[in-house]
Motif scaffolding. Structure first.
Motif, PDB file in Angstrom:
ATOM      1  N   SER A 126      66.274  35.825  29.405  1.00  0.00           N
ATOM      2  CA  SER A 126      66.431  34.367  29.540  1.00  0.00           C
ATOM      3  C   SER A 126      67.874  33.892  29.691  1.00  0.00           C
ATOM      4  O   SER A 126      68.142  32.705  29.508  1.00  0.00           O
ATOM      5  CB  SER A 126      65.778  33.679  28.339  1.00  0.00           C
ATOM      6  OG  SER A 126      66.312  34.149  27.120  1.00  0.00           O
ATOM      7  N   SER A 127      68.816  34.781  30.050  1.00  0.00           N
ATOM      8  CA  SER A 127      70.183  34.278  30.235  1.00  0.00           C
ATOM      9  C   SER A 127      70.325  33.534  31.556  1.00  0.00           C
ATOM     10  O   SER A 127      71.251  32.747  31.748  1.00  0.00           O
ATOM     11  CB  SER A 127      71.202  35.424  30.166  1.00  0.00           C
ATOM     12  OG  SER A 127      71.009  36.346  31.218  1.00  0.00           O
ATOM     13  N   LYS A 128      69.406  33.794  32.501  1.00  0.00           N
ATOM     14  CA  LYS A 128      69.489  33.188  33.843  1.00  0.00           C
ATOM     15  C   LYS A 128      68.077  32.880  34.347  1.00  0.00           C
ATOM     16  O   LYS A 128      67.089  33.312  33.757  1.00  0.00           O
ATOM     17  CB  LYS A 128      70.113  34.182  34.829  1.00  0.00           C
ATOM     18  CG  LYS A 128      71.524  34.588  34.527  1.00  0.00           C
ATOM     19  CD  LYS A 128      71.995  35.609  35.548  1.00  0.00           C
ATOM     20  CE  LYS A 128      73.320  36.216  35.104  1.00  0.00           C
ATOM     21  NZ  LYS A 128      73.636  37.428  35.829  1.00  0.00           N
ATOM     22  N   ALA A 167      68.608  39.160  26.845  1.00  0.00           N
ATOM     23  CA  ALA A 167      68.932  39.665  28.191  1.00  0.00           C
ATOM     24  C   ALA A 167      69.757  40.920  27.941  1.00  0.00           C
ATOM     25  O   ALA A 167      70.162  41.187  26.798  1.00  0.00           O
ATOM     26  CB  ALA A 167      69.714  38.649  29.003  1.00  0.00           C
ATOM     27  N   ARG A 168      70.047  41.687  28.998  1.00  0.00           N
ATOM     28  CA  ARG A 168      70.854  42.900  28.794  1.00  0.00           C
ATOM     29  C   ARG A 168      72.329  42.548  28.665  1.00  0.00           C
ATOM     30  O   ARG A 168      73.024  43.052  27.793  1.00  0.00           O
ATOM     31  CB  ARG A 168      70.624  43.876  29.948  1.00  0.00           C
ATOM     32  CG  ARG A 168      69.237  44.488  29.951  1.00  0.00           C
ATOM     33  CD  ARG A 168      68.921  45.140  31.263  1.00  0.00           C
ATOM     34  NE  ARG A 168      69.067  44.183  32.363  1.00  0.00           N
ATOM     35  CZ  ARG A 168      68.813  44.441  33.633  1.00  0.00           C
ATOM     36  NH1 ARG A 168      68.397  45.634  33.978  1.00  0.00           N
ATOM     37  NH2 ARG A 168      68.953  43.514  34.558  1.00  0.00           N
ATOM     38  N   GLY A 169      72.830  41.691  29.524  1.00  0.00           N
ATOM     39  CA  GLY A 169      74.262  41.362  29.542  1.00  0.00           C
ATOM     40  C   GLY A 169      74.610  40.371  28.441  1.00  0.00           C
ATOM     41  O   GLY A 169      74.130  39.222  28.442  1.00  0.00           O
ATOM     42  N   ASN A 202      59.166  38.210  29.965  1.00  0.00           N
ATOM     43  CA  ASN A 202      59.827  38.211  31.265  1.00  0.00           C
ATOM     44  C   ASN A 202      60.713  39.454  31.329  1.00  0.00           C
ATOM     45  O   ASN A 202      61.138  39.986  30.302  1.00  0.00           O
ATOM     46  CB  ASN A 202      60.698  36.947  31.396  1.00  0.00           C
ATOM     47  CG  ASN A 202      61.299  36.767  32.776  1.00  0.00           C
ATOM     48  OD1 ASN A 202      60.746  37.222  33.784  1.00  0.00           O
ATOM     49  ND2 ASN A 202      62.443  36.097  32.843  1.00  0.00           N
ATOM     50  N   ALA A 203      60.979  39.923  32.537  1.00  0.00           N
ATOM     51  CA  ALA A 203      61.942  41.016  32.788  1.00  0.00           C
ATOM     52  C   ALA A 203      62.176  41.029  34.286  1.00  0.00           C
ATOM     53  O   ALA A 203      61.447  40.367  35.030  1.00  0.00           O
ATOM     54  CB  ALA A 203      61.376  42.363  32.326  1.00  0.00           C
ATOM     55  N   GLY A 204      63.164  41.763  34.740  1.00  0.00           N
ATOM     56  CA  GLY A 204      63.385  41.877  36.181  1.00  0.00           C
ATOM     57  C   GLY A 204      62.184  42.527  36.857  1.00  0.00           C
ATOM     58  O   GLY A 204      61.420  43.252  36.223  1.00  0.00           O
ATOM     59  N   ALA A 217      64.718  29.052  43.376  1.00  0.00           N
ATOM     60  CA  ALA A 217      66.155  29.191  43.678  1.00  0.00           C
ATOM     61  C   ALA A 217      66.894  29.801  42.491  1.00  0.00           C
ATOM     62  O   ALA A 217      67.616  29.136  41.763  1.00  0.00           O
ATOM     63  CB  ALA A 217      66.735  27.827  44.016  1.00  0.00           C
ATOM     64  N   THR A 218      66.678  31.094  42.269  1.00  0.00           N
ATOM     65  CA  THR A 218      67.395  31.820  41.218  1.00  0.00           C
ATOM     66  C   THR A 218      68.260  32.885  41.896  1.00  0.00           C
ATOM     67  O   THR A 218      68.175  33.077  43.105  1.00  0.00           O
ATOM     68  CB  THR A 218      66.400  32.517  40.273  1.00  0.00           C
ATOM     69  OG1 THR A 218      65.686  33.501  41.036  1.00  0.00           O
ATOM     70  CG2 THR A 218      65.418  31.547  39.655  1.00  0.00           C
ATOM     71  N   ASP A 219      69.030  33.604  41.090  1.00  0.00           N
ATOM     72  CA  ASP A 219      69.854  34.693  41.651  1.00  0.00           C
ATOM     73  C   ASP A 219      68.990  35.673  42.439  1.00  0.00           C
ATOM     74  O   ASP A 219      69.385  36.173  43.480  1.00  0.00           O
ATOM     75  CB  ASP A 219      70.555  35.475  40.527  1.00  0.00           C
ATOM     76  CG  ASP A 219      71.696  34.677  39.924  1.00  0.00           C
ATOM     77  OD1 ASP A 219      71.942  33.544  40.398  1.00  0.00           O
ATOM     78  OD2 ASP A 219      72.330  35.186  38.978  1.00  0.00           O
TER      79      ASP A 219
HETATM   80  P1  NAP Z   1      67.011  36.372  37.767  1.00  0.00           P
HETATM   81  O1  NAP Z   1      67.477  35.043  38.217  1.00  0.00           O
HETATM   82  O2  NAP Z   1      67.572  37.593  38.381  1.00  0.00           O
HETATM   83  O3  NAP Z   1      67.142  36.430  36.167  1.00  0.00           O
HETATM   84  C1  NAP Z   1      66.685  37.532  35.477  1.00  0.00           C
HETATM   85  C2  NAP Z   1      67.002  37.365  33.992  1.00  0.00           C
HETATM   86  O4  NAP Z   1      66.353  38.398  33.296  1.00  0.00           O
HETATM   87  C3  NAP Z   1      68.481  37.480  33.659  1.00  0.00           C
HETATM   88  O5  NAP Z   1      68.753  36.702  32.538  1.00  0.00           O
HETATM   89  C4  NAP Z   1      68.617  38.967  33.352  1.00  0.00           C
HETATM   90  O6  NAP Z   1      69.774  39.211  32.565  1.00  0.00           O
HETATM   91  C5  NAP Z   1      67.313  39.204  32.596  1.00  0.00           C
HETATM   92  N1  NAP Z   1      66.781  40.569  32.639  1.00  0.00           N
HETATM   93  C6  NAP Z   1      66.469  41.281  33.747  1.00  0.00           C
HETATM   94  N2  NAP Z   1      65.997  42.494  33.386  1.00  0.00           N
HETATM   95  C7  NAP Z   1      65.997  42.532  32.033  1.00  0.00           C
HETATM   96  C8  NAP Z   1      65.637  43.513  31.080  1.00  0.00           C
HETATM   97  N3  NAP Z   1      65.172  44.706  31.466  1.00  0.00           N
HETATM   98  N4  NAP Z   1      65.745  43.218  29.764  1.00  0.00           N
HETATM   99  C9  NAP Z   1      66.221  42.029  29.365  1.00  0.00           C
HETATM  100  N5  NAP Z   1      66.589  41.059  30.221  1.00  0.00           N
HETATM  101  C10 NAP Z   1      66.500  41.310  31.546  1.00  0.00           C
HETATM  102  O7  NAP Z   1      65.408  36.528  38.035  1.00  0.00           O
HETATM  103  P2  NAP Z   1      64.298  35.384  38.154  1.00  0.00           P
HETATM  104  O8  NAP Z   1      64.266  34.889  39.555  1.00  0.00           O
HETATM  105  O9  NAP Z   1      64.424  34.420  37.047  1.00  0.00           O
HETATM  106  O10 NAP Z   1      62.958  36.260  37.988  1.00  0.00           O
HETATM  107  C11 NAP Z   1      62.314  36.437  36.740  1.00  0.00           C
HETATM  108  C12 NAP Z   1      61.023  37.210  36.986  1.00  0.00           C
HETATM  109  O11 NAP Z   1      60.175  36.459  37.861  1.00  0.00           O
HETATM  110  C13 NAP Z   1      61.233  38.571  37.657  1.00  0.00           C
HETATM  111  O12 NAP Z   1      60.314  39.504  37.158  1.00  0.00           O
HETATM  112  C14 NAP Z   1      60.921  38.286  39.111  1.00  0.00           C
HETATM  113  O13 NAP Z   1      60.485  39.438  39.789  1.00  0.00           O
HETATM  114  C15 NAP Z   1      59.797  37.256  38.965  1.00  0.00           C
HETATM  115  N6  NAP Z   1      59.672  36.430  40.167  1.00  0.00           N
HETATM  116  C16 NAP Z   1      60.685  35.643  40.588  1.00  0.00           C
HETATM  117  C17 NAP Z   1      60.529  34.878  41.739  1.00  0.00           C
HETATM  118  C18 NAP Z   1      61.634  33.987  42.259  1.00  0.00           C
HETATM  119  O14 NAP Z   1      61.496  33.462  43.372  1.00  0.00           O
HETATM  120  N7  NAP Z   1      62.717  33.789  41.528  1.00  0.00           N
HETATM  121  C19 NAP Z   1      59.309  34.925  42.446  1.00  0.00           C
HETATM  122  C20 NAP Z   1      58.280  35.738  41.978  1.00  0.00           C
HETATM  123  C21 NAP Z   1      58.460  36.499  40.835  1.00  0.00           C
HETATM  124  P3  NAP Z   1      70.467  40.679  32.523  1.00  0.00           P
HETATM  125  O15 NAP Z   1      70.553  41.134  33.956  1.00  0.00           O
HETATM  126  O16 NAP Z   1      71.779  40.461  31.854  1.00  0.00           O
HETATM  127  O17 NAP Z   1      69.538  41.538  31.716  1.00  0.00           O
END
Ligand code: NAP
Length: 259
Positions: free
Chosen positions: A15-17, A38-40, A88-90, A187-189
């Motif tokens: 949840s950092s981003k 989050a990891r970072g 949640n996770a990547g 619109a996320t990273d």
């Molecule tokens: P994001 O903007 O890249 O943010 C990911 C967040 O999760 C960061 O805070 C990251 O911090 C943390 N994180 C990632 N892996 C982790 C781990 N193993 N343990 C703990 N923290 C972790 O991604 P997002 O767009 O919010 O996506 C979140 C989820 O929704 C993902 O599974 C993605 O596949 C899914 N999703 C997103 C979209 C989209 O359009 N954004 C669409 C469909 C599905 P650290 O890197 O520091 O750990």
């Protein structure tokens, strides 16, 4: 509308981003105290401080990889009894079906299916004993309609969805609900990272790549983490107590289907 969760304790993973942060912010705005992960460590602490400053709630942080056994153990130890769990996770990497072997599937299942299941297994008994709980799993639109290059994600998240469908109906009698939120393009990273390679491949700018993707969405834009957080907080509210085992798609109409 008061969501009735002031003073509740919420664990929001990853949840950092992005979408996890959107959920954490929205829960804090309703007065929930947070355990964030989050990891970072640096980005995590910066986000936690911004939330403390904006909403005056208690926020504790655990920098750990939630997809590892050790990471989950550390997060759960700090979290203690929580009323609300947001998993949640990547997501797993893209590719084609012929790229993936057993180890790739095990990694994807560990991260996007078994991690949320293990967190629920650890936290549901306490919620049930206290007679109230909310679980929201962040999954993907790929559960409703497969994204071919995300076969690992399609498989792992659909497995989690099947688990939730059954388990939600086994815990609802104790005042605990489990539901899934299915993001379309937000619109996320992560979404922006996907525009980069497309721009490079097609010889266009990132803005043009984004505009092309937006044109495929009936709402003609990407979703925001704030909108996503608002849906999460509603599923975590007192008012949502009769919503059990559902899959709520937030995709601006992008998935073309009737029900
Ligand atoms: P994001 O903007 O890249 O943010 C990911 C967040 O999760 C960061 O805070 C990251 O911090 C943390 N994180 C990632 N892996 C982790 C781990 N193993 N343990 C703990 N923290 C972790 O991604 P997002 O767009 O919010 O996506 C979140 C989820 O929704 C993902 O599974 C993605 O596949 C899914 N999703 C997103 C979209 C989209 O359009 N954004 C669409 C469909 C599905 P650290 O890197 O520091 O750990």
């Amino acid at each position: 509308m008061d969501m009735g969760i002031r003073g509740k304790r919420a664990l929001v993973c990853a949840s950092s981003k992005g979408l996890g942060r959107g959920c954490a912010e929205a829960l804090a705005a309703e007065g929930a105290n947070l355990v964030m992960n989050a990891r970072g460590a640096e980005a995590l602490e910066a986000t936690a401080q911004a939330i403390r400053d904006a909403h005056g709630v208690e926020v504790v942080t655990v920098a750990a990889d939630i997809t590892t056994e050790d990471g989950r153990a550390r997060v759960l130890e700090v979290a203690g009894d929580v009323d609300i769990l947001v998993t949640n996770a990547g997501g797993p990497p893209p590719g084609v079906w012929s790229d993936w072997g057993r180890d790739d599937f095990i990694r994807a299942l560990d991260a996007n299916m078994l991690t949320p299941i293990e967190l629920m297994t650890a936290l549901l008994p306490g919620m049930m004993a206290r007679g109230w709980g909310r679980v929201v799993n962040i999954t993907s639109q790929s559960v409703k309609a497969p994204i071919p290059q995300l076969g690992l994600s399609n498989a792992a998240r659909t497995g989690l969805t099947g688990y939730v469908a059954g388990t939600a109906r086994q815990v609802a009698h104790a005042g605990v609900t489990i539901n899934n939120l299915l993001p379309g393009i937000h619109a996320t990273d992560r979404a922006q990272a996907l525009d980069g390679p497309v721009a490079e491949r097609e010889g266009i700018t990132i803005e043009e790549a984004r505009a092309r993707r937006e044109a495929t969405i009936p709402a003609r834009r990407y979703g925001t983490a704030e909108e996503f957080g608002a849906a999460c907080v509603f599923l975590c509210s007192q008012q949502a107590g009769f919503i059990v085992g559902q899959n709520l798609l937030l995709d601006g109409g992008g998935t073309n289907f009737t029900i």
